[in-house]
Design a protein around this motif. Structure first.
Motif, PDB file in Angstrom:
ATOM      1  N   GLN A 125      50.206 -10.864  16.911  1.00 34.81           N
ATOM      2  CA  GLN A 125      51.082 -10.430  15.829  1.00 34.81           C
ATOM      3  C   GLN A 125      50.581  -9.128  15.205  1.00 34.81           C
ATOM      4  OE1 GLN A 125      51.180 -14.516  13.838  1.00 34.81           O
ATOM      5  NE2 GLN A 125      53.180 -13.718  13.263  1.00 34.81           N
ATOM      6  N   THR A 126      49.278  -9.075  14.905  1.00 37.42           N
ATOM      7  CA  THR A 126      48.714  -7.889  14.266  1.00 37.42           C
ATOM      8  C   THR A 126      48.885  -6.653  15.138  1.00 37.42           C
ATOM      9  OG1 THR A 126      47.050  -9.254  13.142  1.00 37.42           O
ATOM     10  CG2 THR A 126      46.627  -6.892  13.278  1.00 37.42           C
ATOM     11  N   ILE A 127      48.610  -6.793  16.420  1.00 39.90           N
ATOM     12  CA  ILE A 127      48.750  -5.659  17.344  1.00 39.90           C
ATOM     13  C   ILE A 127      50.208  -5.213  17.446  1.00 39.90           C
ATOM     14  CG2 ILE A 127      48.524  -4.945  19.761  1.00 39.90           C
ATOM     15  CD1 ILE A 127      46.083  -6.796  19.937  1.00 39.90           C
ATOM     16  N   SER A 128      51.123  -6.183  17.472  1.00 39.42           N
ATOM     17  CA  SER A 128      52.544  -5.841  17.607  1.00 39.42           C
ATOM     18  C   SER A 128      53.113  -5.215  16.342  1.00 39.42           C
ATOM     19  CB  SER A 128      53.352  -7.098  17.973  1.00 39.42           C
ATOM     20  OG  SER A 128      53.346  -8.035  16.905  1.00 39.42           O
ATOM     21  N   TYR A 129      52.525  -5.524  15.165  1.00 39.73           N
ATOM     22  CA  TYR A 129      53.011  -4.951  13.916  1.00 39.73           C
ATOM     23  C   TYR A 129      52.573  -3.499  13.729  1.00 39.73           C
ATOM     24  CZ  TYR A 129      53.793  -9.833  12.477  1.00 39.73           C
ATOM     25  OH  TYR A 129      54.190 -11.150  12.399  1.00 39.73           O
ATOM     26  N   MET A 130      51.436  -3.129  14.298  1.00 40.31           N
ATOM     27  CA  MET A 130      50.829  -1.829  14.019  1.00 40.31           C
ATOM     28  C   MET A 130      51.724  -0.620  14.300  1.00 40.31           C
ATOM     29  SD  MET A 130      46.916  -2.589  15.278  1.00 40.31           S
ATOM     30  CE  MET A 130      46.421  -0.880  15.116  1.00 40.31           C
TER      31      MET A 130
ATOM     32  N   ALA B 185      59.787 -13.410  18.817  1.00 39.26           N
ATOM     33  CA  ALA B 185      59.466 -14.460  17.844  1.00 39.26           C
ATOM     34  C   ALA B 185      59.466 -15.835  18.508  1.00 39.26           C
ATOM     35  CB  ALA B 185      60.474 -14.427  16.695  1.00 39.26           C
ATOM     36  N   LEU B 186      60.421 -16.077  19.403  1.00 46.34           N
ATOM     37  CA  LEU B 186      60.467 -17.354  20.120  1.00 46.34           C
ATOM     38  C   LEU B 186      59.219 -17.547  20.983  1.00 46.34           C
ATOM     39  CD1 LEU B 186      64.229 -17.369  21.213  1.00 46.34           C
ATOM     40  CD2 LEU B 186      63.176 -18.820  19.474  1.00 46.34           C
ATOM     41  N   LEU B 187      58.770 -16.468  21.612  1.00 46.64           N
ATOM     42  CA  LEU B 187      57.554 -16.547  22.435  1.00 46.64           C
ATOM     43  C   LEU B 187      56.327 -16.790  21.568  1.00 46.64           C
ATOM     44  CD1 LEU B 187      58.238 -13.608  24.933  1.00 46.64           C
ATOM     45  CD2 LEU B 187      58.386 -16.070  25.407  1.00 46.64           C
ATOM     46  N   LEU B 188      56.227 -16.064  20.460  1.00 46.32           N
ATOM     47  CA  LEU B 188      55.089 -16.256  19.557  1.00 46.32           C
ATOM     48  C   LEU B 188      55.071 -17.667  18.983  1.00 46.32           C
ATOM     49  CD1 LEU B 188      54.928 -12.938  17.467  1.00 46.32           C
ATOM     50  CD2 LEU B 188      53.260 -13.744  19.129  1.00 46.32           C
TER      51      LEU B 188
END
Length: 307
Positions: free
Chosen positions: A117-122, A101-104
């Motif tokens: 974010q979308t790719i990491s949530y999948m 989250a800090l990196l994002l």
């Protein structure tokens, strides 16, 4: 009297907010039916339970189920594996979403940020069975990960999940892959509430990125971090039955067999319902102690209260 005034006010509030109280009744009914009423089944842990005779007709054996478990040959291995997997998961997979989250939060290109974010949530929405199938495919003899390790070490391609030394790292990394992206959502929400004027003031005072993160960002999300830590500590013994069950084999019982999988085999395969309930009750008591202790520590060291 005060009681009559309270009842009158409550009656008026219920009339004004009928829909909200309807939802409250549904939630309370759910917890009573599925969480509190089943606690009556704890009696089974003190019986040699027979489904034919039922709870009231089964033979009462007192603490025999607990004594047999603690004097058995597997108790040390089961507790050690459960604690080891729970602690490793906490050490690796609790800070992972925070760091992510800090990196994002530092990405300024909103389209690239949304894509990441979308790719990491999948992976979070992939069922454990499917995810475990993918991991098994990658780590079996001839799989991509096994072949990569073979290339780097010069050894022979083997099924990694049949080797006790590899089970825990694979389990932890699978949890990281599935949960890191989705787990970062709550921390990103907390980061969005940090006052941006604090960063501007810090820049004026000459504070660099690391000082801003240490003195502004991390204190700004401390409350939610403490809350998630409290909840995580209470689940140390819940090492993830679904994940372990779909990954482990008899070859890795030494490092992968946990209390939940033992309870499954004892209760559903061997039909020793009383013994399985006793082990489950033991685990629940220890988990309750853990979460109570973590809540006390959270209150003592950060003055944080859940309610």
């Amino acid at each position: 009297s005060d009681a009559k005034v309270l009842l009158h006010n409550l009656n008026l509030d219920v009339r004004r907010n009928k829909a909200l109280y309807m939802f409250l009744v549904i939630i309370l009914a759910y917890f009573i039916i599925f969480h509190y009423l089943p606690m009556f089944g704890i009696i089974v842990s003190f019986e040699k339970y027979s489904p034919v005779k039922g709870i009231f007709g089964s033979k009462w054996v007192g603490l025999d189920n607990f004594i047999n478990f603690f004097s058995g040959p597997f108790v040390g291995r089961l507790i050690q594996n459960t604690v080891a997997l729970g602690v490793l998961d906490l050490v690796v997979n609790f800070p992972a979403p925070i760091i992510f989250a800090l990196l994002l939060n530092e990405i300024r290109n909103k389209y690239f940020k949304k894509t990441v974010q979308t790719i990491s949530y999948m992976p979070y929405f992939v069922s454990t069975v499917v995810a475990a199938g993918l991991v098994i495919g990658f780590t079996k003899s001839g799989g991509a990960i096994s072949e990569a390790l073979t290339f780097m070490t010069g050894g022979v391609s083997e099924n990694l999940l049949n080797q006790p030394v590899w089970f825990r790292p694979i389990y932890i990394l699978m949890g990281t892959w599935q949960g890191m992206g989705y787990g970062s959502i709550i921390y990103l929400a907390a980061l969005s509430d940090v006052d941006q004027e604090l960063y501007d003031a810090a820049k004026v005072d000459g504070a660099g990125y690391w000082k801003q993160m240490w003195h502004i960002t991390l204190p700004g999300i401390r409350g939610i971090v403490v809350l998630m830590m409290v909840l995580s500590l209470g689940n140390v013994l819940n090492a993830g039955f679904d994940q372990v069950f779909n990954l482990y084999t008899k070859a890795v019982y030494e490092s992968g067999d946990i209390l939940d999988t033992f309870i499954y085999r004892l209760g559903l395969i061997d039909a020793q319902y009383g013994a399985a309930t006793a082990v489950g009750l033991f685990k629940s008591i220890i988990s309750t102690i853990f979460i109570s202790t973590s809540y006390y520590l959270a209150y003592k060291f950060s003055d944080y209260r859940i309610f």
